[in-house]
Design a protein around this motif. Sequence first.
Motif, mmCIF file in Angstrom:
data_model
loop_
_atom_site.group_PDB
_atom_site.id
_atom_site.type_symbol
_atom_site.label_atom_id
_atom_site.label_comp_id
_atom_site.label_asym_id
_atom_site.label_seq_id
_atom_site.Cartn_x
_atom_site.Cartn_y
_atom_site.Cartn_z
ATOM 1 N N ASP A 263 -91.029 -136.387 -87.016
ATOM 2 C CA ASP A 263 -89.659 -135.871 -86.996
ATOM 3 C C ASP A 263 -89.085 -136.133 -85.609
ATOM 4 O OD1 ASP A 263 -87.306 -134.469 -86.972
ATOM 5 O OD2 ASP A 263 -88.187 -132.517 -87.477
ATOM 6 N N ARG A 264 -88.284 -137.172 -85.489
ATOM 7 C CA ARG A 264 -87.808 -137.604 -84.177
ATOM 8 C C ARG A 264 -86.821 -136.632 -83.533
ATOM 9 N NH1 ARG A 264 -88.349 -144.069 -83.934
ATOM 10 N NH2 ARG A 264 -90.229 -144.166 -85.235
ATOM 11 N N SER A 265 -86.308 -135.711 -84.324
ATOM 12 C CA SER A 265 -85.429 -134.706 -83.735
ATOM 13 C C SER A 265 -86.213 -133.752 -82.842
ATOM 14 C CB SER A 265 -84.720 -133.915 -84.838
ATOM 15 O OG SER A 265 -85.639 -133.116 -85.582
ATOM 16 N N ARG A 266 -87.528 -133.737 -82.988
ATOM 17 C CA ARG A 266 -88.365 -132.867 -82.179
ATOM 18 C C ARG A 266 -88.792 -133.537 -80.868
ATOM 19 N NH1 ARG A 266 -93.375 -130.764 -84.984
ATOM 20 N NH2 ARG A 266 -93.290 -129.323 -83.207
ATOM 21 N N TRP A 267 -88.507 -134.804 -80.722
ATOM 22 C CA TRP A 267 -88.844 -135.479 -79.468
ATOM 23 C C TRP A 267 -88.016 -134.882 -78.331
ATOM 24 C CZ3 TRP A 267 -88.950 -141.438 -80.906
ATOM 25 C CH2 TRP A 267 -90.034 -141.664 -81.764
#
Length: 418
Positions: A263-267
């Motif tokens: 989930d790239r929003s968590r990067w």
Amino acid sequence: MDSPAVDDLLRGLAPQVVGVLTRRFGDFDAAEDAVQESLLDAAAQWPEEGVPDNPRGWLIQVASRRMTEQLRSEQARRRREERVATQAPADRRTAPPADEAHRADRDDTLVMLFLCCHPALTPASAIALTLRSVGGLTTAEIAKAFMVPEATMAQRISRAKQRIKASGIPFRMPAPEERARRLGSVLHVLYLIFNEGYASSVGSTLHRVELSREAIRLARMAHDLLPDDCEVAGLLALMLLTDARRPARTDAGGTPIPLAEQDRSRWDGTAVAEGVALITATLARGAVGPYQLQAAIAAVHDEATTAEETDWPQILALYGLLERMSDNPVVSLNRAVAAAMVHGAGTGLDMLKALDAGGRLAGHHRLVVARAHLLEMAGDRRAAIDDYREAASRTTSIPERDYLITRAARLAAADHPR
């Protein structure tokens, strides 16, 4: 100030205080031991009593007192043993130079890094010594991080200090030519510390956050002190861009999540932005080295908003440059995976077959994992299952082992649906 804040402060001060005492007394080994004891005292007292107005001066004073007491005790013992009636000439270490007050203001962190990463030391010894003398970690903390007995780690650190002492190298920044030769060792040690923290090779957890954070802190410090060195900047950018993905690398149970499924929003967007800006500015300045190329690859991954938008042709080209520059079989392994993403799984599998035949990655579970992934891409589920299971039997990382076993089980279940 709470304990974590005190710990951060002490880690920053540790190499500075070791540097002051080493210059004052001429004994790196004894200085490092005395500073470690003063750090323990501070860690116990400061959270309760408050941080002194001059914390660096407090540490210097306490550690200096310990060293002076140790030297006096040692001299007394020698006098008793030698039965010398008259006192021997004063050791130069007990008489600080006239300009000591001025020299105590110096920040010797970079000198300490170069000292602890001396090419005469093995990477394992250099890592341990760097974490203790520059990072301010205790022997127990380092032993715990690398899952070895504290006595074993203490011996490793002691041998490293004795080797440095035997080398007779002076406590000062190496001359430009020697510094250029030794900088590679410094960066390599920081790189290894970061990698062990980001993807622990052993144990029950994928991350050892204290190690990766410490590596980033030291790399940032090196960049502040050597702002014009492109490879130092490249290494810092690589760490930032890689560590930015850490929040999304595992699920709630600690099981690894592949890059394509994260989930790239968590990067960490702030770390990504800093890393991209750093490597972009660095690449524009000319000479390119391996750390810069690895950072550029990480930046391409991090700038893609979805896995499908990843610019694999650019990544493949960068791996080609890196392979020609570093001659590292792991780079060749990663290039094969990138080639599969651009030209198809068959191309990547052919490259892995040639790499396996070369023998440089013989028995390495990473090659088996990559082959399993590409076999799965190619639709050969049975062969992929076998390789996932074989890789699981080879890895020493418990989270990775569990992930590989689960991956094989899912493929097996897909082959035989109920």
